[in-house]
Enzyme design. Structure first.
Site, PDB file in Angstrom:
ATOM      1  N   TYR A 158      28.412  69.827   7.071  1.00 51.71           N
ATOM      2  CA  TYR A 158      28.554  70.320   5.686  1.00 51.71           C
ATOM      3  C   TYR A 158      27.477  69.682   4.803  1.00 51.71           C
ATOM      4  CZ  TYR A 158      30.818  71.142   1.143  1.00 51.71           C
ATOM      5  OH  TYR A 158      31.085  71.513  -0.148  1.00 51.71           O
ATOM      6  N   LYS A 162      24.407  71.498   2.663  1.00 53.64           N
ATOM      7  CA  LYS A 162      24.242  71.379   1.209  1.00 53.64           C
ATOM      8  C   LYS A 162      22.892  70.758   0.864  1.00 53.64           C
ATOM      9  CE  LYS A 162      28.132  73.302   0.008  1.00 53.64           C
ATOM     10  NZ  LYS A 162      28.150  74.567  -0.724  1.00 53.64           N
TER      11      LYS A 162
HETATM   12  P1  NAP Z   1      37.386  77.728  -1.664  1.00 46.35           P
HETATM   13  O1  NAP Z   1      38.548  77.539  -2.569  1.00 46.35           O
HETATM   14  O2  NAP Z   1      37.598  77.601  -0.197  1.00 46.35           O
HETATM   15  O3  NAP Z   1      36.660  79.112  -2.025  1.00 46.35           O
HETATM   16  C1  NAP Z   1      35.531  79.550  -1.324  1.00 46.35           C
HETATM   17  C2  NAP Z   1      35.548  81.057  -1.244  1.00 46.35           C
HETATM   18  O4  NAP Z   1      34.396  81.522  -0.499  1.00 46.35           O
HETATM   19  C3  NAP Z   1      36.792  81.562  -0.489  1.00 46.35           C
HETATM   20  O5  NAP Z   1      37.401  82.619  -1.179  1.00 46.35           O
HETATM   21  C4  NAP Z   1      36.204  81.990   0.827  1.00 46.35           C
HETATM   22  O6  NAP Z   1      36.976  82.954   1.517  1.00 46.35           O
HETATM   23  C5  NAP Z   1      34.854  82.524   0.413  1.00 46.35           C
HETATM   24  N1  NAP Z   1      33.992  82.717   1.564  1.00 46.35           N
HETATM   25  C6  NAP Z   1      34.005  82.017   2.731  1.00 46.35           C
HETATM   26  N2  NAP Z   1      33.125  82.527   3.585  1.00 46.35           N
HETATM   27  C7  NAP Z   1      32.542  83.585   2.962  1.00 46.35           C
HETATM   28  C8  NAP Z   1      31.555  84.506   3.357  1.00 46.35           C
HETATM   29  N3  NAP Z   1      30.990  84.451   4.574  1.00 46.35           N
HETATM   30  N4  NAP Z   1      31.175  85.452   2.485  1.00 46.35           N
HETATM   31  C9  NAP Z   1      31.746  85.538   1.245  1.00 46.35           C
HETATM   32  N5  NAP Z   1      32.689  84.671   0.825  1.00 46.35           N
HETATM   33  C10 NAP Z   1      33.091  83.713   1.675  1.00 46.35           C
HETATM   34  O7  NAP Z   1      36.258  76.650  -2.004  1.00 46.35           O
HETATM   35  P2  NAP Z   1      35.832  75.951  -3.401  1.00 46.35           P
HETATM   36  O8  NAP Z   1      36.351  74.573  -3.360  1.00 46.35           O
HETATM   37  O9  NAP Z   1      36.103  76.819  -4.561  1.00 46.35           O
HETATM   38  O10 NAP Z   1      34.260  75.845  -3.135  1.00 46.35           O
HETATM   39  C11 NAP Z   1      33.310  76.751  -3.701  1.00 46.35           C
HETATM   40  C12 NAP Z   1      31.907  76.192  -3.463  1.00 46.35           C
HETATM   41  O11 NAP Z   1      31.821  74.876  -4.027  1.00 46.35           O
HETATM   42  C13 NAP Z   1      31.559  76.018  -1.970  1.00 46.35           C
HETATM   43  O12 NAP Z   1      30.206  76.331  -1.774  1.00 46.35           O
HETATM   44  C14 NAP Z   1      31.795  74.552  -1.734  1.00 46.35           C
HETATM   45  O13 NAP Z   1      31.042  74.050  -0.652  1.00 46.35           O
HETATM   46  C15 NAP Z   1      31.377  73.962  -3.060  1.00 46.35           C
HETATM   47  N6  NAP Z   1      31.940  72.629  -3.319  1.00 46.35           N
HETATM   48  C16 NAP Z   1      33.296  72.448  -3.389  1.00 46.35           C
HETATM   49  C17 NAP Z   1      33.792  71.167  -3.642  1.00 46.35           C
HETATM   50  C18 NAP Z   1      35.268  70.868  -3.748  1.00 46.35           C
HETATM   51  O14 NAP Z   1      35.652  69.677  -3.788  1.00 46.35           O
HETATM   52  N7  NAP Z   1      36.143  71.864  -3.818  1.00 46.35           N
HETATM   53  C19 NAP Z   1      32.908  70.093  -3.787  1.00 46.35           C
HETATM   54  C20 NAP Z   1      31.554  70.330  -3.692  1.00 46.35           C
HETATM   55  C21 NAP Z   1      31.068  71.608  -3.474  1.00 46.35           C
HETATM   56  P3  NAP Z   1      37.954  82.440   2.712  1.00 46.35           P
HETATM   57  O15 NAP Z   1      38.817  81.387   2.129  1.00 46.35           O
HETATM   58  O16 NAP Z   1      38.703  83.645   3.139  1.00 46.35           O
HETATM   59  O17 NAP Z   1      37.064  81.863   3.792  1.00 46.35           O
END
Ligand code: NAP
Length: 253
Positions: A158, A162
């Site tokens: 991961y 990133k």
């Molecule tokens: P999340 O709640 O898991 O939401 C991510 C969304 O992206 C989900 O609806 C997921 O669908 C969708 N997705 C997955 N694979 C996909 C694909 N191939 N094409 C289109 N959509 C797809 O995650 P989040 O926490 O909101 O994270 C959003 C972004 O922020 C990510 O890039 C993550 O790496 C980044 N981020 C998050 C955190 C944190 O602590 N939450 C910290 C740093 C960075 P499915 O669930 O059906 O797979």
């Protein structure tokens, strides 16, 4: 979104929940019509977000595509441009996290994380660039992570994905600046979403992360909205190639 938009239009990937949903609604609040993307299995959730965008008086268009699939991305971008006329902003937010140690990591897990997080960002940007270039305008906001700068055990793949997004964005900014396009990253810290809960499996993990956060709290999806909307706006016209930490002070450089 049945009529072409005369106003500003944004595309947000992975927008059915979590950070992507919050950013899509924040952009709608700021006056954007928003094309919201997610994968087909999030059909009902994504349609609900598009409907919610309507409560801000803006138009929401749900488009389903797997961002790691080139053909699927091109169909999505063509449909977005056909229905919305233009796209000013793209927020590459779709991402996955599969926790595993380097020793146990399966090749398929490495590939899935790199394909969706890093390649997905590249594919969406590449599909949109000819359009943004033609218009001489674009705001590209890529959601990276402090994991790409520091990282944590069981997240090597991961973290690599990133860091790849940040390197990609720095070079992209240099290539497209001459066409009126900016490209920046937002690097969230620990945000309470379904994905964020991977880092928060029990109370001792929550306590650990709160203790190393200057603001002594975990982030909420709404905490990422202001910085993302800033980088999507003309207020950031002279900001490009940057990676902005939005982590409450876990990473300080
Ligand atoms: P999340 O709640 O898991 O939401 C991510 C969304 O992206 C989900 O609806 C997921 O669908 C969708 N997705 C997955 N694979 C996909 C694909 N191939 N094409 C289109 N959509 C797809 O995650 P989040 O926490 O909101 O994270 C959003 C972004 O922020 C990510 O890039 C993550 O790496 C980044 N981020 C998050 C955190 C944190 O602590 N939450 C910290 C740093 C960075 P499915 O669930 O059906 O797979």
């Amino acid at each position: 979104m049945t009529q072409p938009s005369n106003g500003r239009v944004a595309l947000v990937t992975g927008a059915s929940r979590g950070i992507g949903r919050a950013i899509a609604l924040g952009l709608a609040r700021d006056g954007f019509d928003v094309v919201v993307n997610d994968i087909e299995r999030q059909r009902e959730e994504l349609k609900a977000v598009a409907t919610e965008i309507g409560t801000f008086g803006r138009r929401g268009l749900p488009l389903f595509a797997d961002v790691s699939d080139r053909g699927s991305v091109h169909v999505m971008v063509d449909a977005a441009l056909a229905q919305a006329d233009h796209i000013d902003v793209v927020v590459n937010n779709a991402g996955i996290l599969i926790a595993n140690t380097v020793e146990n990591l399966q090749e398929a897990q490495w590939d899935a994380v790199m394909d969706i997080n890093a390649k997905g960002t590249f594919l969406v940007v590449q599909a949109l660039l000819p359009h943004m270039r033609r218009r001489g305008y674009g705001r590209i906001v890529n959601i990276a992570s402090i994991g790409g700068k520091h990282g944590a055990p069981e997240q090597a793949h991961y973290s690599a994905s990133k860091a790849a997004i940040m390197g990609f964005t720095r070079v992209l900014a240099q290539e497209v600046g001459q066409f009126g396009i900016t490209a920046n990253c937002v690097c969230p810290g620990i945000i309470v979403t379904d994905m964020g809960r991977t880092n928060l499996s029990d109370q001792s993990n929550v306590d650990k992360w709160v203790a190393v956060t200057a603001l002594r709290r975990l982030g909420q999806p709404e905490d990422v909205v202001g910085p993302a909307c800033f980088l999507a706006s003309d207020a950031s016209a002279f900001v490009t190639g940057q990676s902005l930490n939005v982590c409450g002070g876990i990473v300080l450089s």
